[in-house]
Design a protein around this motif. Structure first.
Motif, PDB file in Angstrom:
ATOM      1  N   ASP A  23      17.770   0.358  -4.642  1.00 25.98           N
ATOM      2  CA  ASP A  23      17.544   0.099  -3.220  1.00 25.98           C
ATOM      3  C   ASP A  23      16.059  -0.095  -2.882  1.00 25.98           C
ATOM      4  OD1 ASP A  23      18.552  -0.409  -0.699  1.00 25.98           O
ATOM      5  OD2 ASP A  23      18.283   1.675  -0.048  1.00 25.98           O
ATOM      6  N   VAL A  24      15.391  -0.937  -3.675  1.00 28.52           N
ATOM      7  CA  VAL A  24      14.007  -1.331  -3.400  1.00 28.52           C
ATOM      8  C   VAL A  24      13.941  -2.855  -3.435  1.00 28.52           C
ATOM      9  CG1 VAL A  24      12.962   0.780  -4.309  1.00 28.52           C
ATOM     10  CG2 VAL A  24      13.348  -1.134  -5.826  1.00 28.52           C
ATOM     11  N   SER A  25      12.892  -3.396  -2.822  1.00 24.88           N
ATOM     12  CA  SER A  25      12.767  -4.857  -2.801  1.00 24.88           C
ATOM     13  C   SER A  25      12.050  -5.336  -4.063  1.00 24.88           C
ATOM     14  CB  SER A  25      11.999  -5.302  -1.561  1.00 24.88           C
ATOM     15  OG  SER A  25      10.670  -4.847  -1.623  1.00 24.88           O
ATOM     16  N   ARG A  26      12.412  -6.558  -4.484  1.00 25.40           N
ATOM     17  CA  ARG A  26      11.750  -7.140  -5.652  1.00 25.40           C
ATOM     18  C   ARG A  26      10.286  -7.416  -5.350  1.00 25.40           C
ATOM     19  NH1 ARG A  26      14.654 -12.228  -7.284  1.00 25.40           N
ATOM     20  NH2 ARG A  26      15.314 -12.192  -5.131  1.00 25.40           N
ATOM     21  N   SER A  27      10.005  -7.847  -4.135  1.00 24.24           N
ATOM     22  CA  SER A  27       8.605  -8.138  -3.782  1.00 24.24           C
ATOM     23  C   SER A  27       7.769  -6.853  -3.793  1.00 24.24           C
ATOM     24  CB  SER A  27       8.528  -8.816  -2.414  1.00 24.24           C
ATOM     25  OG  SER A  27       9.078  -7.960  -1.419  1.00 24.24           O
ATOM     26  N   GLY A  28       8.365  -5.738  -3.375  1.00 22.51           N
ATOM     27  CA  GLY A  28       7.657  -4.454  -3.420  1.00 22.51           C
ATOM     28  C   GLY A  28       7.353  -4.034  -4.848  1.00 22.51           C
ATOM     29  N   PHE A  29       8.320  -4.271  -5.746  1.00 21.31           N
ATOM     30  CA  PHE A  29       8.098  -3.927  -7.154  1.00 21.31           C
ATOM     31  C   PHE A  29       6.975  -4.776  -7.749  1.00 21.31           C
ATOM     32  CE2 PHE A  29       9.076  -5.117 -11.596  1.00 21.31           C
ATOM     33  CZ  PHE A  29       8.764  -3.913 -12.193  1.00 21.31           C
ATOM     34  N   HIS A  30       6.986  -6.093  -7.485  1.00 24.44           N
ATOM     35  CA  HIS A  30       5.959  -6.967  -8.047  1.00 24.44           C
ATOM     36  C   HIS A  30       4.586  -6.683  -7.430  1.00 24.44           C
ATOM     37  CE1 HIS A  30       8.572  -9.186 -10.675  1.00 24.44           C
ATOM     38  NE2 HIS A  30       9.454  -9.349  -9.683  1.00 24.44           N
ATOM     39  N   ALA A  31       4.561  -6.305  -6.148  1.00 27.29           N
ATOM     40  CA  ALA A  31       3.293  -5.906  -5.534  1.00 27.29           C
ATOM     41  C   ALA A  31       2.767  -4.627  -6.183  1.00 27.29           C
ATOM     42  CB  ALA A  31       3.485  -5.701  -4.031  1.00 27.29           C
ATOM     43  N   TRP A  32       3.685  -3.701  -6.516  1.00 30.18           N
ATOM     44  CA  TRP A  32       3.298  -2.453  -7.177  1.00 30.18           C
ATOM     45  C   TRP A  32       2.726  -2.736  -8.565  1.00 30.18           C
ATOM     46  CZ3 TRP A  32       5.346  -0.196 -11.664  1.00 30.18           C
ATOM     47  CH2 TRP A  32       4.951   1.123 -11.907  1.00 30.18           C
ATOM     48  N   LEU A  33       3.299  -3.726  -9.270  1.00 31.59           N
ATOM     49  CA  LEU A  33       2.811  -4.077 -10.600  1.00 31.59           C
ATOM     50  C   LEU A  33       1.381  -4.594 -10.563  1.00 31.59           C
ATOM     51  CD1 LEU A  33       5.729  -5.891 -12.456  1.00 31.59           C
ATOM     52  CD2 LEU A  33       4.648  -3.746 -13.075  1.00 31.59           C
ATOM     53  N   LYS A  34       1.061  -5.392  -9.532  1.00 29.52           N
ATOM     54  CA  LYS A  34      -0.263  -6.028  -9.448  1.00 29.52           C
ATOM     55  C   LYS A  34      -1.307  -5.124  -8.809  1.00 29.52           C
ATOM     56  CE  LYS A  34       1.752 -10.584  -9.204  1.00 29.52           C
ATOM     57  NZ  LYS A  34       2.046 -11.725  -8.352  1.00 29.52           N
ATOM     58  N   ARG A  35      -0.869  -4.077  -8.146  1.00 34.61           N
ATOM     59  CA  ARG A  35      -1.784  -3.194  -7.438  1.00 34.61           C
ATOM     60  C   ARG A  35      -2.656  -2.423  -8.425  1.00 34.61           C
ATOM     61  NH1 ARG A  35       1.739   0.282  -4.435  1.00 34.61           N
ATOM     62  NH2 ARG A  35       2.325  -1.627  -3.374  1.00 34.61           N
ATOM     63  N   SER A  36      -3.916  -2.252  -8.098  1.00 33.84           N
ATOM     64  CA  SER A  36      -4.806  -1.472  -8.969  1.00 33.84           C
ATOM     65  C   SER A  36      -4.516   0.016  -8.778  1.00 33.84           C
ATOM     66  CB  SER A  36      -6.273  -1.773  -8.644  1.00 33.84           C
ATOM     67  OG  SER A  36      -6.568  -1.372  -7.315  1.00 33.84           O
ATOM     68  N   PRO A  37      -4.825   0.832  -9.790  1.00 32.50           N
ATOM     69  CA  PRO A  37      -4.557   2.277  -9.671  1.00 32.50           C
ATOM     70  C   PRO A  37      -5.334   2.893  -8.514  1.00 32.50           C
ATOM     71  CG  PRO A  37      -5.110   1.689 -11.936  1.00 32.50           C
ATOM     72  CD  PRO A  37      -5.361   0.490 -11.097  1.00 32.50           C
ATOM     73  N   SER A  38      -4.742   3.887  -7.905  1.00 33.27           N
ATOM     74  CA  SER A  38      -5.374   4.553  -6.762  1.00 33.27           C
ATOM     75  C   SER A  38      -6.562   5.397  -7.225  1.00 33.27           C
ATOM     76  CB  SER A  38      -4.359   5.442  -6.053  1.00 33.27           C
ATOM     77  OG  SER A  38      -3.986   6.511  -6.894  1.00 33.27           O
TER      78      SER A  38
END
Length: 151
Positions: A23-38
């Motif tokens: 129950d998550v969006s594909r766009s959210g997952f791909h944005a998470w992949l590209k996001r730099s570590p916090s």
């Protein structure tokens, strides 16, 4: 947690299936992949290297509190609970130090001379005394030493 699960299993199942199942969006997952570590995760990586160094230098005997003092001495700031969490996540668990046997001083107990030379029979009472000590587990209300003797 969900995105990490998807990233781990995306070579087994399609991402679209995993995203819909969790129950998550594909766009959210791909944005998470590209996001730099916090900033926190980058600081955690620095802390983990310091924790690992302190833990291994103690021969894996230091617990979280001692490791925390070493990390603070290195100039890194963090709390004790954070050290505990990072040690738990990285499988760093202190093992107690092995306690060695008592040191041998080289002194030996004196052995008495063999006066009876296996001649145990006496001509009269109270002339020859022998004893046999048997050690067993203590009973409630009693001692563990039982002495039987002849005289």
């Amino acid at each position: 947690m969900r995105f990490a699960f998807i990233a781990k299993h995306r070579n087994i199942w399609p991402v679209a299936w995993l995203c819909s199942a969790l129950d998550v969006s594909r766009s959210g997952f791909h944005a998470w992949l590209k996001r730099s570590p916090s900033t926190r995760s980058r600081h955690d990586e620095v802390l983990v290297t310091a924790i690992d160094r302190s833990f291994k230098s103690s021969d894996r005997t230091y617990g979280a509190r001692r490791v925390w003092h070493d990390v603070l001495a290195e100039g890194l700031s963090c709390g004790l609970h954070r050290i505990e969490r990072l040690m738990r996540q990285n499988g760093l668990r202190a093992r107690p130090r092995r306690r060695g046997l008592p040191k041998d001083t080289g002194e030996r107990a004196a052995v008495s001379d063999n006066l009876l030379d296996r001649a145990f029979e006496a001509a009269a009472p109270n002339q020859k005394w022998i004893a046999d000590f048997t050690y067993s587990a203590p009973r409630p209300g009693g001692s563990g030493v039982h002495m039987t003797g002849m005289h």
